[in-house]
Design a protein around this motif. Structure first.
Motif, PDB file in Angstrom:
ATOM      1  N   SER A   1      84.380  90.530  23.445  1.00 22.02           N
ATOM      2  CA  SER A   1      85.744  90.420  23.605  1.00 22.02           C
ATOM      3  C   SER A   1      86.363  90.442  22.465  1.00 22.02           C
ATOM      4  CB  SER A   1      86.229  89.875  24.339  1.00 22.02           C
ATOM      5  OG  SER A   1      84.968  89.462  26.137  1.00 22.02           O
TER       6      SER A   1
ATOM      7  N   LEU B   1      78.131  88.533  32.706  1.00 25.36           N
ATOM      8  CA  LEU B   1      78.906  89.231  31.633  1.00 25.36           C
ATOM      9  C   LEU B   1      79.998  89.439  31.605  1.00 25.36           C
ATOM     10  CD1 LEU B   1      77.858  92.259  29.759  1.00 25.36           C
ATOM     11  CD2 LEU B   1      77.671  93.627  31.145  1.00 25.36           C
TER      12      LEU B   1
ATOM     13  N   GLN C   1      76.026 103.469  30.182  1.00 25.74           N
ATOM     14  CA  GLN C   1      76.937 102.364  29.859  1.00 25.74           C
ATOM     15  C   GLN C   1      77.615 101.789  30.914  1.00 25.74           C
ATOM     16  OE1 GLN C   1      78.647 106.152  28.190  1.00 25.74           O
ATOM     17  NE2 GLN C   1      80.037 104.588  26.482  1.00 25.74           N
ATOM     18  N   TRP C   2      78.203 102.852  32.040  1.00 29.49           N
ATOM     19  CA  TRP C   2      78.155 101.808  33.284  1.00 29.49           C
ATOM     20  C   TRP C   2      78.500 103.157  34.139  1.00 29.49           C
ATOM     21  CZ3 TRP C   2      82.269 102.980  36.814  1.00 29.49           C
ATOM     22  CH2 TRP C   2      82.638 101.733  37.393  1.00 29.49           C
TER      23      TRP C   2
ATOM     24  N   TYR D   1      84.121  91.115  29.157  1.00 35.48           N
ATOM     25  CA  TYR D   1      84.710  91.882  28.833  1.00 35.48           C
ATOM     26  C   TYR D   1      85.822  91.835  28.721  1.00 35.48           C
ATOM     27  CZ  TYR D   1      86.144  95.789  25.474  1.00 35.48           C
ATOM     28  OH  TYR D   1      86.458  96.344  24.462  1.00 35.48           O
TER      29      TYR D   1
ATOM     30  N   ALA E   1      74.097  95.317  28.527  1.00 38.20           N
ATOM     31  CA  ALA E   1      74.702  93.829  27.881  1.00 38.20           C
ATOM     32  C   ALA E   1      73.506  92.702  28.602  1.00 38.20           C
ATOM     33  CB  ALA E   1      75.503  93.583  27.025  1.00 38.20           C
TER      34      ALA E   1
ATOM     35  N   ARG F   1      77.097  86.197  21.469  1.00 40.88           N
ATOM     36  CA  ARG F   1      78.005  87.379  21.908  1.00 40.88           C
ATOM     37  C   ARG F   1      77.383  88.576  21.319  1.00 40.88           C
ATOM     38  NH1 ARG F   1      83.441  88.266  21.835  1.00 40.88           N
ATOM     39  NH2 ARG F   1      84.407  89.354  19.512  1.00 40.88           N
ATOM     40  N   MET F   2      77.747  89.385  21.864  1.00 41.46           N
ATOM     41  CA  MET F   2      77.160  90.450  20.959  1.00 41.46           C
ATOM     42  C   MET F   2      78.138  91.330  20.204  1.00 41.46           C
ATOM     43  SD  MET F   2      74.778  90.802  23.720  1.00 41.46           S
ATOM     44  CE  MET F   2      74.782  92.466  22.813  1.00 41.46           C
TER      45      MET F   2
ATOM     46  N   ASN G   1      80.359  96.156  22.348  1.00 44.56           N
ATOM     47  CA  ASN G   1      80.217  96.282  23.479  1.00 44.56           C
ATOM     48  C   ASN G   1      79.500  97.833  23.384  1.00 44.56           C
ATOM     49  OD1 ASN G   1      81.066  96.800  26.191  1.00 44.56           O
ATOM     50  ND2 ASN G   1      83.101  97.761  26.150  1.00 44.56           N
TER      51      ASN G   1
ATOM     52  N   SER H   1      77.962  97.748  27.283  1.00 38.85           N
ATOM     53  CA  SER H   1      78.325  98.134  28.013  1.00 38.85           C
ATOM     54  C   SER H   1      77.526  97.017  29.346  1.00 38.85           C
ATOM     55  CB  SER H   1      78.704  99.184  28.826  1.00 38.85           C
ATOM     56  OG  SER H   1      79.079  99.714  30.228  1.00 38.85           O
TER      57      SER H   1
ATOM     58  N   ASP I   1      78.957  88.308  26.582  1.00 39.78           N
ATOM     59  CA  ASP I   1      80.899  88.082  25.899  1.00 39.78           C
ATOM     60  C   ASP I   1      80.091  89.981  25.328  1.00 39.78           C
ATOM     61  OD1 ASP I   1      83.006  89.068  25.331  1.00 39.78           O
ATOM     62  OD2 ASP I   1      82.627  87.405  23.510  1.00 39.78           O
ATOM     63  N   ASN I   2      80.702  90.747  25.428  1.00 37.39           N
ATOM     64  CA  ASN I   2      80.630  92.934  24.946  1.00 37.39           C
ATOM     65  C   ASN I   2      81.990  91.911  24.114  1.00 37.39           C
ATOM     66  OD1 ASN I   2      78.456  94.342  25.695  1.00 37.39           O
ATOM     67  ND2 ASN I   2      79.138  94.679  27.902  1.00 37.39           N
TER      68      ASN I   2
END
Length: 325
Positions: free
Chosen positions: A69, A36, A199-200, A38, A97, A88-89, A92, A94, A66-67
């Motif tokens: 980027s 993962l 999220q994170w 970003y 993904a 590729r998202m 983002n 987080s 790729d969030n």
């Protein structure tokens, strides 16, 4: 990059002489590695250099998510790593993904790394596969995580919080180190995956409890290591304190029955209040995390089936981990 560099070999965390044999190349099952990223293009390049040139495993696919980027990561991937599958998202999202490479993975085993982490030795992947091939009852294994830039053992002491086991066979408990772990694909397919609301921060606690409720065993296996370079990009201690606080409160609300959830939430908030006194620079993060955690508490309770009373009682040492200093 030389993975047998003195950074790991001469450290007190070198366990290379303890490792079991790697899986035989002729019978090696397909393994998928998900990364993962970003906005850490240069860190990702180093990680992919290791994964594509310094990993000794015959049946491997690499997937980068790729969030969204904005630093040229997508162009770098296309130009320098054409054989790596890139997803590729559009935005983002987080850690949620990670669900994308779990879904895309074709391997029997899926390894999860961050854009600034990678296997510590060329044989790490092969030895992890061999370990799981010999232990079909284990669904996921988390590795020893070492930060060579600071000589810090990120997962040092995790072996205290286990149900049973030992260093050679692995410690069974609730372990999920996203930046260095492996999970069976058929186990992934049984759980809901990463919660997009989180999220994170502490998202692994949510996943381990998902697995624990389904009686899927997770293990910490310190004989295998991950190097975490711990990029300086996107490091914010106050934000981290907020997300970790909120997400642990949400994890408690999401998985525990009423009688346990209320008690654990109160105790956890008391623990965070004490932390504010000890770490006043992070107070804003702790307060924000407690507030948003309580705001979403009822919503989280509606998401999933709760642990049984027997499962709640069996978690003994995990509660020490939850309230550790």
């Amino acid at each position: 990059m030389n993975l047998s560099s003195p950074t790991l070999a001469n450290s007190p965390w070198d366990r290379s002489t303890w490792l079991s044999p790697a899986v035989d190349g002729d019978s090696a099952p397909l393994a998928s590695i998900g990364v993962l990223c970003y906005n850490r293009r240069d860190d990702l390049r180093r990680t992919l250099d290791v994964l594509t040139h310094a990993v000794d495993y015959p049946a491997l696919e690499i997937i980068v998510v790729d969030n969204a980027s904005t630093d040229g990561t997508d162009s770098m991937l296309a130009a320098e790593f054409p054989n790596v599958t890139a997803i590729r998202m559009p935005e983002n999202i987080s850690v949620a993904a990670r669900n994308e490479f779990y879904r895309a993975a074709r391997g029997k085993y899926v390894f999860s790394y961050d854009d600034d982490s990678f296997p510590a030795t060329p044989s790490t992947i092969a030895r992890a596969v061999a370990y799981l091939e010999s232990r079909p009852e284990i669904a996921a294994v988390s590795f020893f995580c070492y930060q060579p830039r600071s000589n810090f053992a990120e997962t040092g002491g995790l072996e205290q919080f286990y149900f049973d086991g030992d260093a050679i066979n692995g410690y069974r408990g609730l372990y999920f180190v996203e930046g260095g772990m492996c999970i069976r694909k058929d186990a992934i397919d049984r759980i809901a995956g990463y919660d997009p609301d989180f999220q994170w921060g502490a998202e692994g606690a949510d996943l381990t409890l998902q697995m624990y409720r389904l009686r899927l065993q997770t293990v910490y296996y310190p004989m295998l290591a991950t190097l975490h370079m711990r990029s300086d990009v996107h490091r914010d201690d106050v934000r981290n304190a907020r997300y970790f606080t909120r997400n642990y409160i949400w994890t408690i609300a999401k998985h525990f029955p009423w009688y346990a959830a209320i008690i654990l939430t109160i105790l956890y908030m008391i623990r965070r209040c004490i932390a504010m006194v000890l770490h006043p620079k992070l107070a804003r993060g702790y307060i924000g995390g407690m507030f948003s955690g309580l705001v979403g508490w009822i919503w989280q309770r509606s998401k999933t089936k709760k642990l049984s009373m027997r499962q709640v009682l069996r978690l003994g040492r995990w509660y020490v981990f939850l309230f550790r200093w």
